[in-house]
Scaffold this motif. Structure first.
Motif, PDB file in Angstrom:
ATOM      1  N   VAL A   1       0.845  -1.195   0.000  1.00 51.92           N
ATOM      2  CA  VAL A   1       0.000   0.000   0.000  1.00 51.92           C
ATOM      3  C   VAL A   1       0.881   1.245   0.000  1.00 51.92           C
ATOM      4  CG1 VAL A   1      -1.647   1.342   1.381  1.00 51.92           C
ATOM      5  CG2 VAL A   1      -1.933  -1.138   1.128  1.00 51.92           C
ATOM      6  N   VAL A   2       0.542   2.207  -0.874  1.00 48.33           N
ATOM      7  CA  VAL A   2       1.272   3.473  -0.961  1.00 48.33           C
ATOM      8  C   VAL A   2       0.362   4.584  -0.445  1.00 48.33           C
ATOM      9  CG1 VAL A   2       2.364   5.132  -2.522  1.00 48.33           C
ATOM     10  CG2 VAL A   2       2.636   2.670  -2.922  1.00 48.33           C
ATOM     11  N   GLU A   3       0.870   5.342   0.518  1.00 45.09           N
ATOM     12  CA  GLU A   3       0.145   6.478   1.103  1.00 45.09           C
ATOM     13  C   GLU A   3       1.141   7.578   1.428  1.00 45.09           C
ATOM     14  OE1 GLU A   3      -3.262   4.141   3.696  1.00 45.09           O
ATOM     15  OE2 GLU A   3      -1.469   4.838   4.717  1.00 45.09           O
ATOM     16  N   LYS A   4       0.618   8.788   1.576  1.00 41.58           N
ATOM     17  CA  LYS A   4       1.449   9.895   2.043  1.00 41.58           C
ATOM     18  C   LYS A   4       1.922   9.550   3.452  1.00 41.58           C
ATOM     19  CE  LYS A   4       1.374  14.890   2.777  1.00 41.58           C
ATOM     20  NZ  LYS A   4       2.123  14.900   3.998  1.00 41.58           N
ATOM     21  N   ASP A   5       3.179   9.788   3.708  1.00 42.18           N
ATOM     22  CA  ASP A   5       3.713   9.506   5.036  1.00 42.18           C
ATOM     23  C   ASP A   5       3.246  10.603   5.990  1.00 42.18           C
ATOM     24  OD1 ASP A   5       5.668   9.623   7.316  1.00 42.18           O
ATOM     25  OD2 ASP A   5       6.405   7.840   6.293  1.00 42.18           O
ATOM     26  N   PRO A   6       2.529  10.251   7.043  1.00 44.84           N
ATOM     27  CA  PRO A   6       1.999  11.272   7.945  1.00 44.84           C
ATOM     28  C   PRO A   6       3.064  11.937   8.814  1.00 44.84           C
ATOM     29  CG  PRO A   6       1.465   9.085   8.747  1.00 44.84           C
ATOM     30  CD  PRO A   6       2.117   8.906   7.414  1.00 44.84           C
TER      31      PRO A   6
ATOM     32  N   HIS B   1       4.158   1.027   2.532  1.00 47.05           N
ATOM     33  CA  HIS B   1       4.423   0.619   3.910  1.00 47.05           C
ATOM     34  C   HIS B   1       5.743  -0.145   3.985  1.00 47.05           C
ATOM     35  CE1 HIS B   1       0.729   2.256   5.214  1.00 47.05           C
ATOM     36  NE2 HIS B   1      -0.060   1.264   4.815  1.00 47.05           N
ATOM     37  N   PHE B   2       6.056  -0.908   2.941  1.00 49.85           N
ATOM     38  CA  PHE B   2       7.344  -1.590   2.899  1.00 49.85           C
ATOM     39  C   PHE B   2       8.471  -0.571   2.989  1.00 49.85           C
ATOM     40  CE2 PHE B   2      11.102  -3.218   0.833  1.00 49.85           C
ATOM     41  CZ  PHE B   2      11.203  -4.507   1.316  1.00 49.85           C
ATOM     42  N   ALA B   3       8.353   0.536   2.241  1.00 55.09           N
ATOM     43  CA  ALA B   3       9.390   1.576   2.266  1.00 55.09           C
ATOM     44  C   ALA B   3       9.504   2.204   3.655  1.00 55.09           C
ATOM     45  CB  ALA B   3       9.105   2.640   1.212  1.00 55.09           C
ATOM     46  N   ARG B   4       8.377   2.342   4.346  1.00 55.01           N
ATOM     47  CA  ARG B   4       8.422   2.872   5.715  1.00 55.01           C
ATOM     48  C   ARG B   4       9.219   1.943   6.630  1.00 55.01           C
ATOM     49  NH1 ARG B   4       3.396   4.295   4.020  1.00 55.01           N
ATOM     50  NH2 ARG B   4       3.093   6.539   4.104  1.00 55.01           N
ATOM     51  N   ILE B   5       8.927   0.654   6.527  1.00 54.33           N
ATOM     52  CA  ILE B   5       9.663  -0.327   7.329  1.00 54.33           C
ATOM     53  C   ILE B   5      11.146  -0.285   6.966  1.00 54.33           C
ATOM     54  CG2 ILE B   5       9.940  -2.800   7.816  1.00 54.33           C
ATOM     55  CD1 ILE B   5       7.404  -1.666   9.051  1.00 54.33           C
ATOM     56  N   GLN B   6      11.433  -0.185   5.682  1.00 55.66           N
ATOM     57  CA  GLN B   6      12.827  -0.108   5.227  1.00 55.66           C
ATOM     58  C   GLN B   6      13.509   1.137   5.791  1.00 55.66           C
ATOM     59  OE1 GLN B   6      13.285  -0.048   0.974  1.00 55.66           O
ATOM     60  NE2 GLN B   6      15.508  -0.089   1.100  1.00 55.66           N
ATOM     61  N   TYR B   7      12.807   2.271   5.784  1.00 60.06           N
ATOM     62  CA  TYR B   7      13.371   3.492   6.362  1.00 60.06           C
ATOM     63  C   TYR B   7      13.712   3.284   7.835  1.00 60.06           C
ATOM     64  CZ  TYR B   7      13.680   7.936   8.689  1.00 60.06           C
ATOM     65  OH  TYR B   7      14.113   8.955   9.492  1.00 60.06           O
ATOM     66  N   GLY B   8      12.771   2.697   8.589  1.00 62.36           N
ATOM     67  CA  GLY B   8      13.026   2.443  10.005  1.00 62.36           C
ATOM     68  C   GLY B   8      14.244   1.559  10.203  1.00 62.36           C
ATOM     69  N   LEU B   9      14.388   0.536   9.355  1.00 64.36           N
ATOM     70  CA  LEU B   9      15.547  -0.356   9.439  1.00 64.36           C
ATOM     71  C   LEU B   9      16.832   0.395   9.099  1.00 64.36           C
ATOM     72  CD1 LEU B   9      16.883  -3.115   9.775  1.00 64.36           C
ATOM     73  CD2 LEU B   9      16.238  -3.609   7.399  1.00 64.36           C
ATOM     74  N   GLU B  10      16.808   1.186   8.036  1.00 65.83           N
ATOM     75  CA  GLU B  10      18.003   1.946   7.656  1.00 65.83           C
ATOM     76  C   GLU B  10      18.395   2.936   8.746  1.00 65.83           C
ATOM     77  OE1 GLU B  10      17.091   3.640   3.836  1.00 65.83           O
ATOM     78  OE2 GLU B  10      17.263   1.696   2.835  1.00 65.83           O
ATOM     79  N   ASN B  11      17.395   3.559   9.387  1.00 65.21           N
ATOM     80  CA  ASN B  11      17.660   4.469  10.488  1.00 65.21           C
ATOM     81  C   ASN B  11      18.328   3.716  11.642  1.00 65.21           C
ATOM     82  OD1 ASN B  11      17.212   7.169  11.781  1.00 65.21           O
ATOM     83  ND2 ASN B  11      15.995   5.913  13.172  1.00 65.21           N
ATOM     84  N   GLU B  12      17.821   2.527  11.935  1.00 61.90           N
ATOM     85  CA  GLU B  12      18.413   1.711  13.001  1.00 61.90           C
ATOM     86  C   GLU B  12      19.859   1.341  12.662  1.00 61.90           C
ATOM     87  OE1 GLU B  12      17.740  -2.576  15.258  1.00 61.90           O
ATOM     88  OE2 GLU B  12      16.048  -1.623  14.260  1.00 61.90           O
ATOM     89  N   ILE B  13      20.096   0.918  11.442  1.00 64.27           N
ATOM     90  CA  ILE B  13      21.443   0.530  11.023  1.00 64.27           C
ATOM     91  C   ILE B  13      22.401   1.726  11.127  1.00 64.27           C
ATOM     92  CG2 ILE B  13      22.848  -0.188   9.041  1.00 64.27           C
ATOM     93  CD1 ILE B  13      20.357  -1.916   8.198  1.00 64.27           C
ATOM     94  N   HIS B  14      21.939   2.880  10.675  1.00 63.93           N
ATOM     95  CA  HIS B  14      22.750   4.099  10.739  1.00 63.93           C
ATOM     96  C   HIS B  14      23.154   4.405  12.183  1.00 63.93           C
ATOM     97  CE1 HIS B  14      23.855   8.321  10.438  1.00 63.93           C
ATOM     98  NE2 HIS B  14      22.889   8.597  11.292  1.00 63.93           N
ATOM     99  N   HIS B  15      22.168   4.405  13.080  1.00 65.58           N
ATOM    100  CA  HIS B  15      22.470   4.732  14.473  1.00 65.58           C
ATOM    101  C   HIS B  15      23.280   3.633  15.154  1.00 65.58           C
ATOM    102  CE1 HIS B  15      20.559   8.513  14.394  1.00 65.58           C
ATOM    103  NE2 HIS B  15      19.327   8.038  14.245  1.00 65.58           N
TER     104      HIS B  15
END
Length: 155
Positions: free
Chosen positions: A106-111, A119-133
Motif C-alpha cells: 500500500v502506498v500512502e502519504k507519510d503522515p 508501507h514496505f518503504a516505511r519499514i525499510q526506512y526504520g531499518l536503515e535508520n536503526e542501522i545508521h544509528h
C-alpha cells in the motif's frame, strides 16, 4: 514483492538482536551521556528514536492509527531502556500478525515525514535508520576503547 512479509521480519529481528547487543555493550553512564562531539547525541537517545519510529510505523501500518509520540524521553537507566526496547519489539511482533504482503505494498502519504511511499518503504526506512544509528554506536564504543559486537552475528 521480492521479499515476503516473513522474510522482511526475519531481517528486522536479526538487526534488532545486533542493535541490542550494542546497547548491552555500553557502560551505563556512557550510554546516556557520552558523545564524541558536541553536535552528536548519546547512543541512548538514538535508541529512543529507533523505538519511537518503530512504534509509530507499526501502529500505523497494522491498525491505521498514525500518531508519532516521544514515548521514551523519561527513560534514564540502561535497564529501563532495554526493557522498553523489549516491550516495543514485543508489540511489533504482535501487530505484525495484522500485516499482510498486500498491506506492505500500500502506498500512502507519510503522515510523519512527507512524501507518499509504500508501507514496505516505511519499514525499510526504520531499518536503515536503526542501522545508521547502530553504526554510530559501534564508533562510540571504539572511541571508548571497547570492542563492539561482531557485526555479522544476527542470532
Amino acid at each position: 514483492m521480492v521479499l515476503s512479509k516473513d522474510g522482511l521480519f526475519e531481517i528486522l529481528e536479526g538487526n534488532r538482536r545486533l542493535t541490542m547487543r550494542v546497547v548491552e555493550a555500553f557502560p551505563k553512564e556512557e550510554l546516556f551521556h557520552y558523545t564524541p562531539a558536541d553536535k552528536l547525541r548519546p547512543f541512548a537517545e538514538m535508541i529512543k528514536e529507533i523505538m519511537n519510529i518503530e512504534s509509530a510505523y507499526i501502529r500505523g501500518i497494522a491498525l491505521h492509527e498514525w500518531e508519532f509520540q516521544d514515548s521514551f524521553a523519561a527513560i534514564s537507566t540502561k535497564e529501563a531502556l532495554i526493557s522498553a526496547c523489549e516491550a516495543v519489539r514485543e508489540n511489533t511482533r504482535r501487530l505484525w500478525q495484522e500485516v499482510t504482503d498486500e498491506t506492505l505494498e500500500v502506498v500512502e502519504k507519510d503522515p510523519f515525514f512527507g512524501p507518499a511511499q509504500s508501507h514496505f518503504a516505511r519499514i525499510q526506512y526504520g531499518l536503515e535508520n536503526e542501522i545508521h544509528h547502530r553504526g554510530q554506536g559501534f564508533i562510540y564504543l571504539r572511541i571508548l576503547g571497547m570492542e563492539p559486537p561482531e557485526f555479522f552475528v544476527r542470532d
